[in-house]
Design an enzyme around this catalytic site. Structure first.
Site, PDB file in Angstrom:
ATOM      1  N   ASP A 169      44.336  23.036  50.205  1.00  0.00           N
ATOM      2  CA  ASP A 169      44.980  24.050  49.285  1.00  0.00           C
ATOM      3  C   ASP A 169      46.752  23.330  48.315  1.00  0.00           C
ATOM      4  OD1 ASP A 169      46.845  26.143  47.775  1.00  0.00           O
ATOM      5  OD2 ASP A 169      45.652  27.279  49.664  1.00  0.00           O
ATOM      6  N   ASP A 194      47.384  25.399  43.525  1.00  0.00           N
ATOM      7  CA  ASP A 194      48.480  26.214  43.154  1.00  0.00           C
ATOM      8  C   ASP A 194      49.021  26.461  42.510  1.00  0.00           C
ATOM      9  OD1 ASP A 194      49.766  27.873  45.143  1.00  0.00           O
ATOM     10  OD2 ASP A 194      51.602  27.236  44.350  1.00  0.00           O
ATOM     11  N   GLU A 199      44.874  27.405  40.389  1.00  0.00           N
ATOM     12  CA  GLU A 199      44.643  29.091  40.130  1.00  0.00           C
ATOM     13  C   GLU A 199      45.908  29.123  38.918  1.00  0.00           C
ATOM     14  OE1 GLU A 199      48.172  32.236  42.771  1.00  0.00           O
ATOM     15  OE2 GLU A 199      48.955  29.752  42.467  1.00  0.00           O
ATOM     16  N   HIS A 245      44.693  35.831  49.027  1.00  0.00           N
ATOM     17  CA  HIS A 245      45.742  37.106  49.754  1.00  0.00           C
ATOM     18  C   HIS A 245      47.302  37.018  49.615  1.00  0.00           C
ATOM     19  CE1 HIS A 245      46.827  33.057  48.346  1.00  0.00           C
ATOM     20  NE2 HIS A 245      47.804  32.971  48.694  1.00  0.00           N
ATOM     21  N   ASP A 246      47.244  36.771  47.591  1.00  0.00           N
ATOM     22  CA  ASP A 246      48.240  37.282  47.042  1.00  0.00           C
ATOM     23  C   ASP A 246      48.311  38.772  46.425  1.00  0.00           C
ATOM     24  OD1 ASP A 246      50.107  35.095  47.420  1.00  0.00           O
ATOM     25  OD2 ASP A 246      49.098  34.151  45.651  1.00  0.00           O
TER      26      ASP A 246
END
Ligand code: NOJ
Length: 536
Positions: free
Chosen positions: A103, A205, A268, A329-330
Protein backbone atom coordinates in the site's frame (compact mmCIF):
# COMPACT_ATOMS: atom_id res chain seq x y z
CA UNK A 1 -7.39 -8.50 -31.57
CA UNK A 2 -9.54 -10.79 -29.41
CA UNK A 3 -8.86 -10.71 -25.64
CA UNK A 4 -7.76 -14.32 -25.55
CA UNK A 5 -5.15 -13.79 -28.26
CA UNK A 6 -3.29 -11.09 -26.39
CA UNK A 7 -0.48 -11.78 -23.96
CA UNK A 8 -1.79 -11.44 -20.44
CA UNK A 9 0.16 -10.63 -17.33
CA UNK A 10 -0.15 -11.99 -13.79
CA UNK A 11 -2.24 -9.07 -12.57
CA UNK A 12 -4.72 -9.67 -15.38
CA UNK A 13 -5.04 -13.43 -15.13
CA UNK A 14 -4.83 -13.89 -11.38
CA UNK A 15 -6.93 -13.14 -8.34
CA UNK A 16 -5.81 -10.54 -5.77
CA UNK A 17 -6.39 -10.99 -2.01
CA UNK A 18 -6.37 -8.07 0.40
CA UNK A 19 -4.97 -8.50 3.89
CA UNK A 20 -5.63 -6.02 6.67
CA UNK A 21 -2.46 -6.87 8.57
CA UNK A 22 -3.65 -5.93 12.06
CA UNK A 23 -6.31 -8.62 11.75
CA UNK A 24 -4.86 -11.53 9.85
CA UNK A 25 -2.71 -13.50 12.26
CA UNK A 26 -0.91 -12.53 15.44
CA UNK A 27 2.35 -14.44 15.96
CA UNK A 28 3.70 -12.76 19.10
CA UNK A 29 0.70 -12.59 21.41
CA UNK A 30 0.11 -8.84 21.46
CA UNK A 31 -3.40 -9.11 20.03
CA UNK A 32 -2.44 -7.47 16.72
CA UNK A 33 -1.64 -9.30 13.48
CA UNK A 34 1.89 -9.16 12.10
CA UNK A 35 4.17 -10.19 9.23
CA UNK A 36 5.26 -13.49 10.78
CA UNK A 37 1.56 -14.24 11.20
CA UNK A 38 0.96 -13.66 7.52
CA UNK A 39 3.88 -15.97 6.69
CA UNK A 40 2.24 -18.69 8.80
CA UNK A 41 -0.95 -18.35 6.76
CA UNK A 42 0.48 -18.16 3.26
CA UNK A 43 -0.49 -21.74 2.55
CA UNK A 44 -4.13 -20.89 3.21
CA UNK A 45 -3.91 -18.11 0.64
CA UNK A 46 -2.06 -20.25 -1.85
CA UNK A 47 -4.49 -23.13 -1.55
CA UNK A 48 -7.39 -20.76 -2.18
CA UNK A 49 -5.81 -20.14 -5.58
CA UNK A 50 -4.67 -16.55 -5.06
CA UNK A 51 -2.05 -14.99 -7.32
CA UNK A 52 -1.26 -11.74 -5.53
CA UNK A 53 -1.53 -10.44 -1.99
CA UNK A 54 -2.10 -6.76 -1.24
CA UNK A 55 -1.26 -5.81 2.34
CA UNK A 56 -2.66 -2.59 3.84
CA UNK A 57 0.09 -0.35 5.34
CA UNK A 58 2.76 -1.97 7.51
CA UNK A 59 5.09 1.03 7.80
CA UNK A 60 6.21 3.20 10.73
CA UNK A 61 3.19 5.10 11.94
CA UNK A 62 1.68 6.66 15.07
CA UNK A 63 -1.48 4.73 14.03
CA UNK A 64 -3.86 7.68 14.16
CA UNK A 65 -5.51 6.12 11.08
CA UNK A 66 -4.20 2.60 11.61
CA UNK A 67 -1.18 2.89 9.37
CA UNK A 68 -2.54 5.27 6.74
CA UNK A 69 -0.58 7.95 8.61
CA UNK A 70 3.02 7.09 7.79
CA UNK A 71 6.04 8.51 9.59
CA UNK A 72 8.67 6.52 7.65
CA UNK A 73 7.82 5.06 4.24
CA UNK A 74 10.87 2.82 4.18
CA UNK A 75 10.61 1.09 7.52
CA UNK A 76 8.31 -1.47 9.12
CA UNK A 77 6.23 -0.68 12.21
CA UNK A 78 7.50 -2.81 15.14
CA UNK A 79 3.92 -3.97 15.75
CA UNK A 80 4.16 -5.81 12.43
CA UNK A 81 7.80 -6.90 12.74
CA UNK A 82 11.13 -5.91 11.26
CA UNK A 83 12.57 -5.39 7.81
CA UNK A 84 14.00 -8.91 8.09
CA UNK A 85 10.47 -10.20 8.62
CA UNK A 86 9.38 -8.28 5.56
CA UNK A 87 12.19 -9.74 3.44
CA UNK A 88 11.26 -13.19 4.67
CA UNK A 89 7.62 -12.58 3.76
CA UNK A 90 8.48 -11.36 0.28
CA UNK A 91 10.66 -14.38 -0.31
CA UNK A 92 8.02 -16.77 1.04
CA UNK A 93 5.37 -15.21 -1.21
CA UNK A 94 7.60 -15.49 -4.27
CA UNK A 95 8.60 -19.07 -3.43
CA UNK A 96 4.90 -19.93 -3.66
CA UNK A 97 4.72 -18.30 -7.07
CA UNK A 98 2.62 -15.46 -5.75
CA UNK A 99 3.12 -11.69 -5.90
CA UNK A 100 3.19 -9.02 -3.21
CA UNK A 101 1.51 -5.64 -3.55
CA UNK A 102 2.18 -2.93 -0.97
CA UNK A 103 0.00 0.00 0.00
CA UNK A 104 1.53 3.30 -1.06
CA UNK A 105 0.10 6.35 0.70
CA UNK A 106 1.47 9.30 -1.28
CA UNK A 107 -1.27 11.88 -0.68
CA UNK A 108 -0.42 12.54 2.95
CA UNK A 109 2.09 11.66 5.64
CA UNK A 110 1.76 11.47 9.39
CA UNK A 111 2.23 14.77 11.21
CA UNK A 112 5.10 12.94 12.90
CA UNK A 113 6.92 12.34 9.63
CA UNK A 114 10.29 14.18 9.72
CA UNK A 115 9.25 16.00 6.50
CA UNK A 116 6.25 17.54 8.25
CA UNK A 117 8.15 18.23 11.44
CA UNK A 118 10.62 20.26 9.39
CA UNK A 119 7.88 21.84 7.33
CA UNK A 120 6.01 23.10 10.37
CA UNK A 121 9.17 24.26 12.18
CA UNK A 122 9.27 27.67 10.45
CA UNK A 123 7.87 29.50 7.46
CA UNK A 124 11.25 29.59 5.77
CA UNK A 125 12.19 25.98 6.32
CA UNK A 126 13.24 24.38 2.99
CA UNK A 127 10.46 21.80 3.43
CA UNK A 128 7.75 24.40 4.12
CA UNK A 129 6.46 24.02 0.58
CA UNK A 130 6.30 20.23 0.84
CA UNK A 131 2.86 20.60 2.40
CA UNK A 132 -0.09 22.90 1.69
CA UNK A 133 0.23 25.96 3.92
CA UNK A 134 -2.04 28.99 3.63
CA UNK A 135 -2.65 32.25 5.42
CA UNK A 136 -5.91 32.76 7.24
CA UNK A 137 -8.54 35.05 5.78
CA UNK A 138 -8.60 38.58 7.18
CA UNK A 139 -11.12 37.48 9.83
CA UNK A 140 -8.91 34.57 10.84
CA UNK A 141 -11.07 31.95 9.16
CA UNK A 142 -9.91 29.02 7.03
CA UNK A 143 -8.56 29.73 3.52
CA UNK A 144 -11.58 28.05 1.90
CA UNK A 145 -14.56 25.81 2.71
CA UNK A 146 -12.93 22.44 2.10
CA UNK A 147 -13.98 19.67 4.46
CA UNK A 148 -12.10 16.72 5.89
CA UNK A 149 -13.32 13.25 4.90
CA UNK A 150 -13.18 12.40 8.61
CA UNK A 151 -15.33 15.35 9.69
CA UNK A 152 -14.88 19.08 10.27
CA UNK A 153 -12.74 21.54 8.35
CA UNK A 154 -9.84 20.27 6.27
CA UNK A 155 -7.68 23.13 7.57
CA UNK A 156 -5.73 23.04 10.81
CA UNK A 157 -4.32 26.17 12.37
CA UNK A 158 -0.65 26.05 13.31
CA UNK A 159 -0.14 28.43 16.20
CA UNK A 160 3.63 28.57 15.96
CA UNK A 161 3.95 29.67 12.35
CA UNK A 162 0.58 31.38 12.06
CA UNK A 163 -0.76 29.54 9.01
CA UNK A 164 -3.23 26.80 8.21
CA UNK A 165 -2.25 23.45 6.68
CA UNK A 166 -4.55 21.25 4.62
CA UNK A 167 -5.47 17.70 5.56
CA UNK A 168 -8.04 15.78 3.51
CA UNK A 169 -8.25 13.20 6.32
CA UNK A 170 -7.20 13.60 9.99
CA UNK A 171 -5.26 16.63 11.16
CA UNK A 172 -2.56 14.04 11.95
CA UNK A 173 -2.43 13.34 8.17
CA UNK A 174 -1.24 16.54 6.47
CA UNK A 175 -1.48 16.46 2.66
CA UNK A 176 1.74 16.64 0.73
CA UNK A 177 2.10 19.33 -1.92
CA UNK A 178 2.42 17.26 -5.10
CA UNK A 179 2.96 20.40 -7.16
CA UNK A 180 6.42 20.49 -5.62
CA UNK A 181 8.93 18.48 -7.73
CA UNK A 182 10.94 17.64 -4.61
CA UNK A 183 7.90 15.89 -3.13
CA UNK A 184 7.40 14.00 -6.36
CA UNK A 185 10.98 12.82 -6.44
CA UNK A 186 10.92 11.82 -2.77
CA UNK A 187 7.84 9.65 -3.26
CA UNK A 188 9.11 8.13 -6.50
CA UNK A 189 12.21 7.17 -4.53
CA UNK A 190 10.00 5.44 -1.97
CA UNK A 191 8.57 3.41 -4.81
CA UNK A 192 12.05 2.58 -6.09
CA UNK A 193 13.11 1.47 -2.61
CA UNK A 194 10.40 -1.22 -2.48
CA UNK A 195 10.63 -2.14 -6.15
CA UNK A 196 14.37 -2.70 -5.74
CA UNK A 197 13.53 -5.14 -2.97
CA UNK A 198 11.35 -7.05 -5.42
CA UNK A 199 7.87 -5.88 -4.47
CA UNK A 200 5.50 -6.50 -7.38
CA UNK A 201 3.30 -3.45 -7.22
CA UNK A 202 1.40 -0.87 -5.25
CA UNK A 203 -2.15 -0.10 -4.34
CA UNK A 204 -2.06 3.69 -4.33
CA UNK A 205 -4.14 5.29 -1.59
CA UNK A 206 -6.65 8.01 -2.59
CA UNK A 207 -5.07 8.55 -5.98
CA UNK A 208 -7.74 11.05 -7.04
CA UNK A 209 -6.92 13.33 -4.10
CA UNK A 210 -3.29 13.85 -4.94
CA UNK A 211 -3.47 17.28 -6.58
CA UNK A 212 -5.75 20.13 -5.55
CA UNK A 213 -6.89 23.23 -7.41
CA UNK A 214 -3.97 25.66 -7.56
CA UNK A 215 -6.27 28.57 -6.69
CA UNK A 216 -7.87 26.64 -3.82
CA UNK A 217 -11.36 27.66 -4.91
CA UNK A 218 -14.34 26.89 -2.68
CA UNK A 219 -16.10 23.58 -3.28
CA UNK A 220 -19.74 23.87 -4.34
CA UNK A 221 -22.53 22.84 -2.00
CA UNK A 222 -24.02 19.39 -2.57
CA UNK A 223 -27.78 19.89 -3.01
CA UNK A 224 -28.39 16.17 -2.45
CA UNK A 225 -26.75 15.97 0.97
CA UNK A 226 -28.71 13.91 3.51
CA UNK A 227 -28.34 14.18 7.27
CA UNK A 228 -27.33 10.52 7.67
CA UNK A 229 -24.28 11.04 5.45
CA UNK A 230 -20.77 11.97 6.54
CA UNK A 231 -20.38 15.74 6.89
CA UNK A 232 -17.81 15.62 4.08
CA UNK A 233 -20.70 14.97 1.67
CA UNK A 234 -22.10 18.45 2.32
CA UNK A 235 -19.86 19.74 -0.48
CA UNK A 236 -18.97 18.41 -3.91
CA UNK A 237 -15.17 18.06 -3.88
CA UNK A 238 -14.85 19.62 -7.32
CA UNK A 239 -11.70 21.59 -6.50
CA UNK A 240 -10.08 19.44 -3.83
CA UNK A 241 -9.99 16.18 -5.83
CA UNK A 242 -9.67 14.80 -9.36
CA UNK A 243 -7.78 17.74 -10.85
CA UNK A 244 -6.46 17.37 -14.42
CA UNK A 245 -2.84 17.61 -13.27
CA UNK A 246 -3.18 14.41 -11.24
CA UNK A 247 -2.65 12.45 -14.43
CA UNK A 248 0.88 13.81 -14.87
CA UNK A 249 1.69 12.49 -11.42
CA UNK A 250 0.16 9.10 -12.08
CA UNK A 251 2.11 8.96 -15.31
CA UNK A 252 5.36 9.66 -13.47
CA UNK A 253 4.59 6.83 -11.07
CA UNK A 254 3.83 4.57 -14.00
CA UNK A 255 7.16 5.41 -15.60
CA UNK A 256 8.97 4.27 -12.46
CA UNK A 257 7.06 0.99 -12.51
CA UNK A 258 7.73 0.50 -16.20
CA UNK A 259 11.45 0.76 -15.62
CA UNK A 260 11.14 -2.57 -13.77
CA UNK A 261 9.82 -5.88 -14.98
CA UNK A 262 6.05 -6.62 -14.85
CA UNK A 263 5.26 -4.42 -11.85
CA UNK A 264 1.86 -2.86 -11.46
CA UNK A 265 -0.20 -0.15 -9.82
CA UNK A 266 -3.79 -0.19 -8.61
CA UNK A 267 -5.34 3.20 -7.93
CA UNK A 268 -7.85 3.69 -5.14
CA UNK A 269 -10.37 5.97 -6.84
CA UNK A 270 -13.98 6.57 -5.86
CA UNK A 271 -15.34 8.35 -8.96
CA UNK A 272 -18.12 7.81 -11.50
CA UNK A 273 -17.29 5.56 -14.45
CA UNK A 274 -16.43 8.26 -17.01
CA UNK A 275 -13.98 9.90 -14.62
CA UNK A 276 -12.55 6.63 -13.38
CA UNK A 277 -11.57 5.72 -16.93
CA UNK A 278 -9.26 8.72 -17.24
CA UNK A 279 -6.99 7.10 -14.65
CA UNK A 280 -5.95 4.44 -17.17
CA UNK A 281 -4.11 7.37 -18.75
CA UNK A 282 -3.74 8.23 -22.38
CA UNK A 283 -2.08 5.36 -24.24
CA UNK A 284 -2.32 3.30 -21.09
CA UNK A 285 0.29 5.38 -19.28
CA UNK A 286 -1.72 5.62 -16.05
CA UNK A 287 -2.78 3.10 -13.45
CA UNK A 288 -2.87 -0.55 -14.56
CA UNK A 289 -6.04 -1.02 -12.56
CA UNK A 290 -8.04 1.96 -11.37
CA UNK A 291 -10.07 0.18 -8.69
CA UNK A 292 -13.64 -0.39 -9.84
CA UNK A 293 -15.89 0.03 -6.80
CA UNK A 294 -19.22 -0.17 -8.66
CA UNK A 295 -20.35 -3.31 -6.85
CA UNK A 296 -19.80 -1.56 -3.52
CA UNK A 297 -22.05 1.35 -4.26
CA UNK A 298 -24.98 0.25 -6.40
CA UNK A 299 -28.13 -1.54 -5.29
CA UNK A 300 -28.09 -5.33 -5.28
CA UNK A 301 -30.48 -5.47 -8.18
CA UNK A 302 -30.05 -7.39 -11.42
CA UNK A 303 -31.05 -4.57 -13.78
CA UNK A 304 -28.89 -2.07 -11.94
CA UNK A 305 -25.86 -4.35 -11.82
CA UNK A 306 -26.24 -5.45 -15.41
CA UNK A 307 -26.49 -1.91 -16.70
CA UNK A 308 -23.48 -0.84 -14.63
CA UNK A 309 -21.39 -3.74 -15.91
CA UNK A 310 -22.31 -2.76 -19.45
CA UNK A 311 -21.52 0.90 -18.89
CA UNK A 312 -18.20 0.01 -17.33
CA UNK A 313 -17.29 -2.46 -20.07
CA UNK A 314 -18.36 0.04 -22.71
CA UNK A 315 -16.36 2.89 -21.20
CA UNK A 316 -13.05 1.02 -20.89
CA UNK A 317 -10.33 2.49 -23.06
CA UNK A 318 -8.70 0.31 -25.69
CA UNK A 319 -6.62 -2.30 -23.90
CA UNK A 320 -7.73 -1.05 -20.48
CA UNK A 321 -8.06 -4.09 -18.23
CA UNK A 322 -11.19 -4.29 -16.03
CA UNK A 323 -11.31 -5.22 -12.36
CA UNK A 324 -13.96 -5.89 -9.71
CA UNK A 325 -14.21 -5.60 -5.95
CA UNK A 326 -16.84 -6.73 -3.42
CA UNK A 327 -15.30 -5.34 -0.28
CA UNK A 328 -12.37 -3.69 1.43
CA UNK A 329 -11.35 -2.34 4.84
CA UNK A 330 -13.37 0.85 4.33
CA UNK A 331 -16.69 -0.71 3.33
CA UNK A 332 -19.27 -2.94 5.01
CA UNK A 333 -18.63 -6.59 4.19
CA UNK A 334 -20.51 -8.18 1.32
CA UNK A 335 -22.16 -10.79 3.59
CA UNK A 336 -23.56 -7.99 5.74
CA UNK A 337 -24.78 -6.04 2.74
CA UNK A 338 -26.53 -8.80 0.83
CA UNK A 339 -26.90 -11.62 3.37
CA UNK A 340 -25.38 -15.06 3.68
CA UNK A 341 -27.15 -16.73 0.77
CA UNK A 342 -26.54 -13.89 -1.68
CA UNK A 343 -22.89 -13.69 -0.61
CA UNK A 344 -22.42 -16.96 -2.53
CA UNK A 345 -24.06 -15.50 -5.60
CA UNK A 346 -21.85 -12.44 -5.18
CA UNK A 347 -18.76 -14.67 -5.09
CA UNK A 348 -19.86 -16.24 -8.36
CA UNK A 349 -20.37 -12.81 -9.87
CA UNK A 350 -16.97 -11.52 -8.73
CA UNK A 351 -15.16 -14.58 -10.03
CA UNK A 352 -16.87 -14.83 -13.40
CA UNK A 353 -16.85 -11.21 -14.51
CA UNK A 354 -14.22 -10.10 -16.99
CA UNK A 355 -11.28 -8.54 -15.20
CA UNK A 356 -9.14 -8.96 -12.11
CA UNK A 357 -11.10 -9.77 -8.94
CA UNK A 358 -9.91 -8.59 -5.53
CA UNK A 359 -11.11 -10.59 -2.52
CA UNK A 360 -11.13 -8.99 0.92
CA UNK A 361 -9.73 -11.34 3.61
CA UNK A 362 -12.47 -13.22 5.42
CA UNK A 363 -15.01 -12.87 2.63
CA UNK A 364 -13.95 -16.35 1.53
CA UNK A 365 -15.54 -17.71 4.72
CA UNK A 366 -18.49 -15.33 4.66
CA UNK A 367 -17.30 -13.20 7.60
CA UNK A 368 -19.82 -10.56 8.57
CA UNK A 369 -19.40 -7.09 10.03
CA UNK A 370 -18.96 -7.53 13.75
CA UNK A 371 -20.99 -5.26 16.01
CA UNK A 372 -18.54 -3.16 18.03
CA UNK A 373 -20.00 -1.51 21.15
CA UNK A 374 -19.62 2.29 21.15
CA UNK A 375 -17.05 2.29 23.95
CA UNK A 376 -14.83 -0.07 21.92
CA UNK A 377 -14.81 1.92 18.68
CA UNK A 378 -11.28 2.63 17.51
CA UNK A 379 -11.69 3.89 13.95
CA UNK A 380 -11.25 7.71 13.82
CA UNK A 381 -13.95 7.99 11.17
CA UNK A 382 -16.41 6.42 13.63
CA UNK A 383 -15.14 8.39 16.62
CA UNK A 384 -15.20 11.77 14.86
CA UNK A 385 -18.75 11.46 13.58
CA UNK A 386 -20.55 9.59 16.36
CA UNK A 387 -24.12 8.61 15.70
CA UNK A 388 -23.68 8.26 11.95
CA UNK A 389 -22.61 4.63 12.15
CA UNK A 390 -19.51 5.28 10.07
CA UNK A 391 -16.98 3.26 12.04
CA UNK A 392 -15.01 0.86 9.85
CA UNK A 393 -14.07 -1.39 12.78
CA UNK A 394 -16.85 -3.95 12.04
CA UNK A 395 -15.23 -4.93 8.74
CA UNK A 396 -11.69 -5.00 10.17
CA UNK A 397 -12.10 -7.68 12.83
CA UNK A 398 -9.67 -10.60 13.26
CA UNK A 399 -9.69 -13.45 10.79
CA UNK A 400 -11.62 -16.42 12.13
CA UNK A 401 -9.28 -19.36 11.71
CA UNK A 402 -10.69 -22.05 14.01
CA UNK A 403 -12.92 -22.70 17.03
CA UNK A 404 -10.22 -22.28 19.67
CA UNK A 405 -10.02 -19.34 22.08
CA UNK A 406 -9.81 -16.12 20.01
CA UNK A 407 -10.40 -18.04 16.78
CA UNK A 408 -6.74 -19.00 16.42
CA UNK A 409 -5.95 -15.36 15.65
CA UNK A 410 -4.06 -14.55 18.84
CA UNK A 411 -3.01 -16.00 22.21
CA UNK A 412 -4.17 -12.88 24.01
CA UNK A 413 -6.97 -10.32 23.75
CA UNK A 414 -7.55 -9.39 20.10
CA UNK A 415 -7.38 -5.67 19.26
CA UNK A 416 -10.97 -5.83 18.02
CA UNK A 417 -13.51 -8.31 19.31
CA UNK A 418 -14.58 -11.47 17.49
CA UNK A 419 -18.20 -12.27 16.65
CA UNK A 420 -20.20 -14.57 18.92
CA UNK A 421 -20.43 -17.24 16.23
CA UNK A 422 -16.77 -17.57 15.31
CA UNK A 423 -16.67 -21.12 16.71
CA UNK A 424 -19.01 -22.07 13.86
CA UNK A 425 -17.86 -19.62 11.19
CA UNK A 426 -14.16 -20.23 10.69
CA UNK A 427 -11.65 -21.55 8.16
CA UNK A 428 -11.12 -24.89 9.87
CA UNK A 429 -14.82 -25.73 10.03
CA UNK A 430 -15.31 -24.76 6.41
CA UNK A 431 -12.33 -26.79 5.23
CA UNK A 432 -14.20 -29.83 6.49
CA UNK A 433 -17.48 -28.85 4.83
CA UNK A 434 -17.68 -29.37 1.09
CA UNK A 435 -20.76 -27.13 0.93
CA UNK A 436 -19.16 -24.17 2.70
CA UNK A 437 -18.75 -20.78 1.08
CA UNK A 438 -15.00 -21.36 1.37
CA UNK A 439 -15.35 -24.51 -0.75
CA UNK A 440 -17.37 -22.50 -3.27
CA UNK A 441 -14.75 -19.73 -3.44
CA UNK A 442 -12.02 -22.27 -3.94
CA UNK A 443 -13.83 -24.06 -6.73
CA UNK A 444 -14.80 -20.81 -8.44
CA UNK A 445 -11.20 -19.62 -8.40
CA UNK A 446 -9.96 -22.95 -9.72
CA UNK A 447 -12.46 -22.98 -12.56
CA UNK A 448 -11.61 -19.39 -13.36
CA UNK A 449 -7.91 -20.17 -13.46
CA UNK A 450 -8.35 -23.37 -15.49
CA UNK A 451 -10.59 -21.83 -18.14
CA UNK A 452 -9.23 -19.11 -20.44
CA UNK A 453 -12.83 -18.15 -21.24
CA UNK A 454 -13.20 -17.11 -17.61
CA UNK A 455 -9.87 -15.47 -16.86
CA UNK A 456 -9.14 -13.77 -20.17
CA UNK A 457 -12.19 -14.41 -22.34
CA UNK A 458 -14.69 -11.88 -23.62
CA UNK A 459 -17.87 -10.78 -21.90
CA UNK A 460 -21.31 -10.43 -23.43
CA UNK A 461 -24.52 -9.55 -21.61
CA UNK A 462 -27.56 -11.76 -22.12
CA UNK A 463 -30.98 -10.22 -21.78
CA UNK A 464 -32.80 -11.55 -18.75
CA UNK A 465 -35.78 -10.36 -16.78
CA UNK A 466 -36.61 -9.78 -13.14
CA UNK A 467 -33.99 -10.75 -10.59
CA UNK A 468 -31.82 -12.63 -13.07
CA UNK A 469 -28.41 -11.47 -14.14
CA UNK A 470 -27.15 -13.36 -17.18
CA UNK A 471 -24.00 -13.14 -19.27
CA UNK A 472 -21.61 -15.11 -21.40
CA UNK A 473 -17.87 -15.52 -21.05
CA UNK A 474 -16.14 -16.98 -24.05
CA UNK A 475 -13.10 -17.55 -26.17
CA UNK A 476 -13.07 -19.02 -29.68
CA UNK A 477 -13.59 -22.55 -28.39
CA UNK A 478 -15.27 -22.30 -25.01
CA UNK A 479 -18.44 -20.59 -23.88
CA UNK A 480 -19.89 -20.28 -20.40
CA UNK A 481 -23.31 -18.96 -19.53
CA UNK A 482 -23.57 -17.46 -16.06
CA UNK A 483 -27.01 -17.16 -14.47
CA UNK A 484 -27.37 -15.43 -11.12
CA UNK A 485 -30.62 -15.11 -9.24
CA UNK A 486 -30.20 -12.00 -7.12
CA UNK A 487 -33.39 -12.60 -5.18
CA UNK A 488 -34.56 -15.08 -2.55
CA UNK A 489 -37.43 -16.29 -4.74
CA UNK A 490 -37.29 -18.86 -7.53
CA UNK A 491 -37.15 -17.61 -11.11
CA UNK A 492 -37.08 -18.97 -14.60
CA UNK A 493 -34.72 -18.28 -17.48
CA UNK A 494 -36.31 -18.86 -20.88
CA UNK A 495 -34.74 -16.42 -23.32
CA UNK A 496 -36.66 -15.83 -26.51
CA UNK A 497 -33.81 -14.97 -28.80
CA UNK A 498 -31.06 -17.09 -27.37
CA UNK A 499 -30.91 -20.82 -27.51
CA UNK A 500 -28.52 -22.72 -25.26
CA UNK A 501 -27.56 -26.22 -24.32
CA UNK A 502 -24.94 -27.27 -21.82
CA UNK A 503 -23.87 -28.69 -18.48
CA UNK A 504 -23.91 -27.03 -15.08
CA UNK A 505 -20.31 -26.99 -13.85
CA UNK A 506 -20.62 -24.98 -10.65
CA UNK A 507 -23.82 -24.20 -8.82
CA UNK A 508 -24.47 -22.61 -5.45
CA UNK A 509 -26.66 -25.70 -5.06
CA UNK A 510 -23.93 -28.26 -5.75
CA UNK A 511 -26.54 -31.02 -6.09
CA UNK A 512 -27.29 -29.66 -9.56
CA UNK A 513 -23.77 -29.84 -10.85
CA UNK A 514 -23.31 -32.14 -13.82
CA UNK A 515 -26.94 -31.61 -14.79
CA UNK A 516 -27.77 -30.89 -18.43
CA UNK A 517 -29.81 -27.85 -19.35
CA UNK A 518 -31.38 -26.84 -22.63
CA UNK A 519 -33.31 -23.81 -23.85
CA UNK A 520 -34.62 -22.86 -20.40
CA UNK A 521 -33.82 -23.43 -16.76
CA UNK A 522 -35.41 -22.76 -13.37
CA UNK A 523 -33.39 -21.37 -10.52
CA UNK A 524 -34.07 -21.48 -6.80
CA UNK A 525 -33.94 -18.34 -4.74
CA UNK A 526 -30.31 -17.28 -4.14
CA UNK A 527 -29.04 -19.67 -6.78
CA UNK A 528 -26.24 -19.00 -9.19
CA UNK A 529 -24.91 -21.35 -11.83
CA UNK A 530 -22.14 -21.57 -14.37
CA UNK A 531 -23.14 -23.55 -17.46
CA UNK A 532 -20.54 -24.85 -19.87
CA UNK A 533 -22.24 -24.52 -23.23
CA UNK A 534 -21.90 -27.29 -25.76
CA UNK A 535 -19.65 -26.43 -28.64
CA UNK A 536 -21.49 -26.38 -31.94
C1 NOJ B 1 -8.11 5.33 2.03
C2 NOJ B 1 -7.87 4.16 2.93
O1 NOJ B 1 -8.37 3.01 2.31
C3 NOJ B 1 -8.53 4.46 4.25
O2 NOJ B 1 -8.54 3.34 5.09
C4 NOJ B 1 -7.81 5.61 4.87
O3 NOJ B 1 -8.45 5.98 6.07
C5 NOJ B 1 -7.80 6.82 3.93
N1 NOJ B 1 -7.44 6.45 2.59
C6 NOJ B 1 -6.81 7.85 4.39
O4 NOJ B 1 -5.52 7.39 4.12
Amino acid sequence: MKDAEQKHLWWQEGVIYQIYPRSYQDSNGDGVGDLQGIIQRLDHIKSLGIKAIWISPIFSSPMADFGYDISDYCDIHPLFGTMDDFDELLQAVHERDMKLILDLVPNHTSDEHPWFKESRSSKDNPKRNWYIWQDANADGSEPNNWLSVFGGSAWEWDEKTGQYYYHAFLKEQPDLNWRNPEVQEAMLNVMRFWLDKGVDGFRVDVMWHMIKDDQLRDNPVNPNYKAHQATYEKLIPAYSTDQPEVHDIVHKMRRVLDSYDERMMIGEIYLPIHKLMTYYGTDKNGAHLPFNFLLLSIDWDATEISSNINQYEGALPDGGWPNWVLGNHDQPRITSRVGKAQARVAAMLLLTLRGTPTIYYGDEIGMRDVPIPPDEIQDPQGLNMPGLNLSRDPQRTPMQWDNSENAGFTQSKPWLRLPEDYRRVNVKAQLEDEFSIYALYKRLIKLRQDEPALHIGSYRPVVATGPLLAYLRYTGEQRFLILLNLSHKPCHFAPEHFSFEGTIVIDTLPEREGGKVRKHVSLSGDEGMIIRLNTA
